[in-house]
Write an enzyme that holds these catalytic residues in place. Structure first.
Site, short mmCIF file in Angstrom:
data_model
loop_
_atom_site.label_atom_id
_atom_site.label_comp_id
_atom_site.label_asym_id
_atom_site.label_seq_id
_atom_site.Cartn_x
_atom_site.Cartn_y
_atom_site.Cartn_z
N ASP A 294 0.80 -1.24 -0.09
CA ASP A 294 -0.03 -0.11 0.02
C ASP A 294 0.90 1.36 0.17
O ASP A 294 0.71 2.05 -1.03
CB ASP A 294 -0.99 0.06 1.34
CG ASP A 294 -0.21 -0.40 2.37
OD1 ASP A 294 0.91 -0.56 2.41
OD2 ASP A 294 -1.09 -0.20 3.43
N GLU A 406 -7.39 4.45 7.92
CA GLU A 406 -7.42 4.69 6.45
C GLU A 406 -8.66 5.11 6.05
O GLU A 406 -8.71 5.96 4.92
CB GLU A 406 -6.91 3.32 5.71
CG GLU A 406 -5.38 3.15 5.78
CD GLU A 406 -5.02 2.47 7.39
OE1 GLU A 406 -3.73 2.27 7.35
OE2 GLU A 406 -5.92 2.18 7.87
N THR A 492 2.76 8.50 5.73
CA THR A 492 1.58 7.43 6.10
C THR A 492 1.44 7.31 7.40
O THR A 492 0.29 6.68 7.67
CB THR A 492 2.36 6.14 5.26
OG1 THR A 492 1.33 5.19 5.19
CG2 THR A 492 3.37 5.46 6.36
#
Length: 824
Positions: A294, A406, A492
């Site tokens: 990802d 997410e 992230t």
């Protein structure tokens, strides 16, 4: 939404990169203006300023409930265990296996949380927390940690906190005592991670010892890492180099990204998931956008935004086009094989892919972002919380919910890009759900199974650094924040790195057309300025999931009917469906054998239509029981196009080997695959020593010609396999060493090897609960070895059905009486 500012922060970028950034700025302004100027077209009811403010404050309270629980009950531990209300320490708290590689006894949750305190405007607590980190946190520990997790949580957290400390010194006139201590800590930690990069490819090892580097004996056989693990380093390491003036970190991170790019499949432009860091060979060729890959895509695009290096934009666009061509199926994203991109490699999606719509927003592809987000929102509504993984028909595959950020992250970016209040309503639902189902007295607890709501004694640091941060940002107005978040890139782990970092570098990057890149790779660089109203995109998907779900059996709703072939008696949804169709089940004989008799009656059906479905189900079941050969069964069996990799360890329930049952097991990447009707059958024998990590088994003579059982731990899976093969075993079963683990609640994985293909015997993995049942069967017959058969689970089911049909052992009978109408 990431926008460039009008300051001089872009002065060191190349002309090409600068033009790209300004185009992004212009396009985003046009797009947002076009959306906001047509509020009357928005079908979603706008959220009032009052309600939005209340939700913002509730998100703040959620953060502090978790933060105070950690500080009062867990600090200086890495994590809070919210049910035990104490800290999780590496080497002290019972081990969770590889999961504990994120822990380094360096107060991870506090470091990960520092910049969230600034966004909340709590400068006093931020200053106090920074002083604690400087005083208490140290890295000279004989502990093996994950390079990936330590980088994104610790290095990123320290860098972001350092940048914001200096910002507050200038803007808020506080923390004048601060002299860059956090930056020095980040530099020290960076140096402790560098030994992992000493590989022949330049791709870093997955783990490193904080004190010994790669000299730790446990790391001698370290060879594999995931694509995301190796490709999620550059933002932090580039920032570290540019802030300290030490180029080594950025150099190593660029080299790792270049090495990964060279490993893409040249035909499909897709990447695999797991690779050998020394040879560069792919160990797992699954390609998608979820776990294991990802954030590699995320860092390609964000490296372009932060550093202005055109090559990362070109690489991102090449990969993005491949993903949308092969992996994307409408709103769904399904893994394929990188070398055979038209072949799906699994039939489920994991929750980590929920970041993808947010990344699509940043890259300018809004329509598919809206579609995938809507699909995920429907999954959340269906199951209350998004499960860790769900199938292509949106049933639960892995039931855990770890409070991941997410989905909320993508919701935030979609709202920033569109201004559509629908996303505020989505955020509200997510917030209220977390409050209702995960809040406990001591913080917030993960959920071990969303079907039962049972809590897990786990609160990851990302709950504070990401989940609550994005919730707070979603409901905040720009004027509520001390900083302009559009001048930063979110890593992230949602740490903040300023776009002005680009001007600190001595090197500039310019686009050169080469064999790797051509002008087409730069076509998608800006969001479309066309008017796009997300509601128009969402509307056709409104019943996307309810139209695919087996539990919706009504013919009028377009639901999917449960077939006899798909029916599983252990599936609660299937039991509910057959009950609604007027079918009841009665156990026959010994319950342990699982034989049942089915009765159908229109009187008991939920509706006339479902009664008809029940009749059809019974007819299908009768046909299945009448099959006389495997060929007939294969002709009738309608199977998914996705490959079922689940293995079966089957054993006989009686001494005559007539009645068999099977337990779930996972395959391996380094051993021969049992295909179709292939199987290995033999007596079981336990390894001595049980972990099979010595140079030789003490019971090698006993092992010859039998199936060996060894426990996980002390050495690699493939090392155990080689030892078993050397002793003459026909197959190896590796059982888990974590008490209570089960394939029903945890992901079934394929064991990885070291890139060599010298193992010639089948090897499977069993979790503790499944192996416990096998062990119980062994103990019941102490004088007679237990006979087992290893094969694919689907083939075991075929074998059982064919065997019963061949022996005329059917439990089906038909009755002519009106009630019940049909009996099986």
């Amino acid at each position: 939404m990431i926008m460039m500012t009008t300051t001089s922060s872009t002065s060191s970028l190349s002309c090409s990169a600068q033009r790209q950034h300004w185009l992004v700025l212009l396009a985003l302004f046009i797009f947002v203006a076009s959306v906001l100027s047509t509020e009357s077209s928005m079908p979603t009811q706008n959220m009032s300023h009052k309600e939005r403010t209340e939700l913002k404050e509730e998100a703040r309270e959620m953060f502090y409930h978790a933060y105070r629980a950690y500080m009062e009950n867990a600090y200086p531990a890495d994590e809070l265990m919210p049910l035990s209300c104490k800290g999780r320490y590496r080497g002290v708290t019972p081990s969770r296996g590889d999961m504990d590689d994120i822990l380094g006894n360096f107060s991870m949750t506090l470091v990960d949380t520092l910049d969230t305190l600034v966004l909340l405007g709590d400068f006093a607590e931020f200053e106090h927390a920074v002083k604690l980190v400087i005083r208490d946190v140290q890295f000279d520990s004989d502990i093996i940690v994950s390079v990936f997790e330590t980088n994104i949580r610790m290095v990123g957290g320290l860098l972001s906190a350092h940048i914001l400390s200096e910002y507050l010194q200038k803007q808020a006139d506080v923390m004048h005592w601060y002299k860059g201590e956090l930056l020095e800590m980040a530099r020290e930690l960076g140096y402790r991670l560098l030994p992992a990069f000493n590989t022949s490819t330049g791709i870093p090892h997955a783990r490193v010892n904080l004190r010994l580097g790669m000299k730790d004996p446990q790391l001698k056989v370290s060879r594999e890492t995931c694509t995301a693990c190796a490709g999620t380093i550059l933002l932090e390491f580039a920032a570290l180099s540019r802030l300290t003036g030490d180029p080594i970190f950025e150099v190593r991170a660029h080299a790792a990204m270049d090495a990964l790019w060279k490993l893409r499949h040249r035909g499909s432009d897709l990447m695999g998931t797991v690779l050998n860091v020394h040879s560069g060979d792919w160990v797992r060729r699954d390609s998608g956008v979820g776990a294991g890959i990802d954030s590699y895509y995320e860092y390609l695009f964000k490296s372009y935004v932060l550093l202005g290096d055109d090559k990362y934009l070109a690489r991102f666009n090449r990969h993005y086009n491949a993903v949308m061509k092969y992996v994307s199926e409408g709103p769904m994203l399904l893994d394929v094989l990188m070398h055979r991109p038209h072949a799906k490699s699994r039939n489920f999606m994991d929750s980590l892919l929920a970041f993808w719509p947010g990344l699509q927003v940043l890259s300018g592809d809004l329509k598919p972002a809206v579609q995938t987000h809507e699909m995920l929102y429907q999954v959340m509504q269906m199951h209350t919380l998004i499960p860790e993984a769900f199938t292509v028909d949106f049933q639960i595959h892995w039931g855990q919910h770890h409070l991941r950020p997410e989905f909320i992250e993508s919701t935030y970016f979609l709202y920033r890009a569109t201004g559509d209040h629908h996303y505020l309503q989505v955020g509200k639902r997510a917030l209220k759900t977390l409050q209702q189902y995960t809040k406990v007295a001591c913080g917030y607890a993960a959920v071990s199974d969303v079907r039962t709501g049972k809590h897990d004694d786990r609160m990851d640091s990302f709950v504070l650094s990401e989940t609550f941060k994005y919730l707070y940002l979603l409901f905040s107005e720009p004027q509520d924040l001390i900083i302009n978040v559009d001048e930063f890139v979110f890593t992230t782990e949602a740490h903040l790195l300023p776009l002005s970092i680009a001007q600190l570098g001595n090197s500039t990057f310019s686009f050169r057309q080469s064999d790797d890149h051509n002008v087409l790779d730069f076509m998608r660089t800006c969001p479309s300025s066309n008017k796009l109203f997300p509601e128009k995109v969402r509307k056709p998907l409104r019943n996307f999931i309810t139209g695919s779900c087996p539990r919706t059996t009504g013919s009028g709703s377009g639901g999917k009917r449960l077939s006899a072939l798909d029916f599983q008696a252990s599936n609660a949804d299937h039991l509910r469906a057959v009950y609604d169709m007027g079918i009841t089940m009665v156990s026959v004989g010994d319950r342990s054998q699982g034989k049942v008799r089915l009765f159908h009656s229109f009187y008991n059906a939920k509706s006339h239509e479902e009664g008809e479905m029940g009749l059809q189900f019974m007819q299908e079941m009768l046909e299945l029981t009448k099959l006389q050969s495997m060929n007939q069964l294969a002709q009738l069996q309608v199977r998914s196009k996705y490959k079922d990799l689940t293995m079966a360890v089957a054993f006989a329930l009686d001494e005559h080997l007539q009645d068999w049952t099977a337990l779930m097991a996972g395959p391996s990447h380094f051993s021969p695959e049992l295909i179709g009707e292939q199987f290995v059958e033999g007596d079981l024998v336990l390894a001595k020593p049980i972990r099979a990590c010595n140079e030789k088994l003490t019971n090698a003579e006993e092992v010859k010609g039998k199936i060996l059982v060894a426990e996980r731990g002390d050495c690699t899976f493939v090392s155990k396999a080689r030892l078993a093969q050397q002793a003459g075993a026909t197959a190896l079963i590796v059982c888990d060493n974590v008490p209570g683990s089960s394939g029903e609640t945890q992901p079934m994985f394929a064991m990885s090897g070291d890139g060599n293909d010298d193992v010639l015997i089948p090897v499977v993995f069993m979790y503790s609960l499944e192996f416990g049942k096998l062990s119980t069967a062994m103990q019941r017959r102490p004088q007679t070895p237990l006979r087992v058969r290893i094969m694919q689970m689907v083939e075991f089911k075929r074998w059982q059905l064919a065997k019963e049909a061949h022996q005329n052992e059917t439990a089906a009978t038909t009755a002519t009486t009106q009630k019940p109408d049909k009996e099986l």
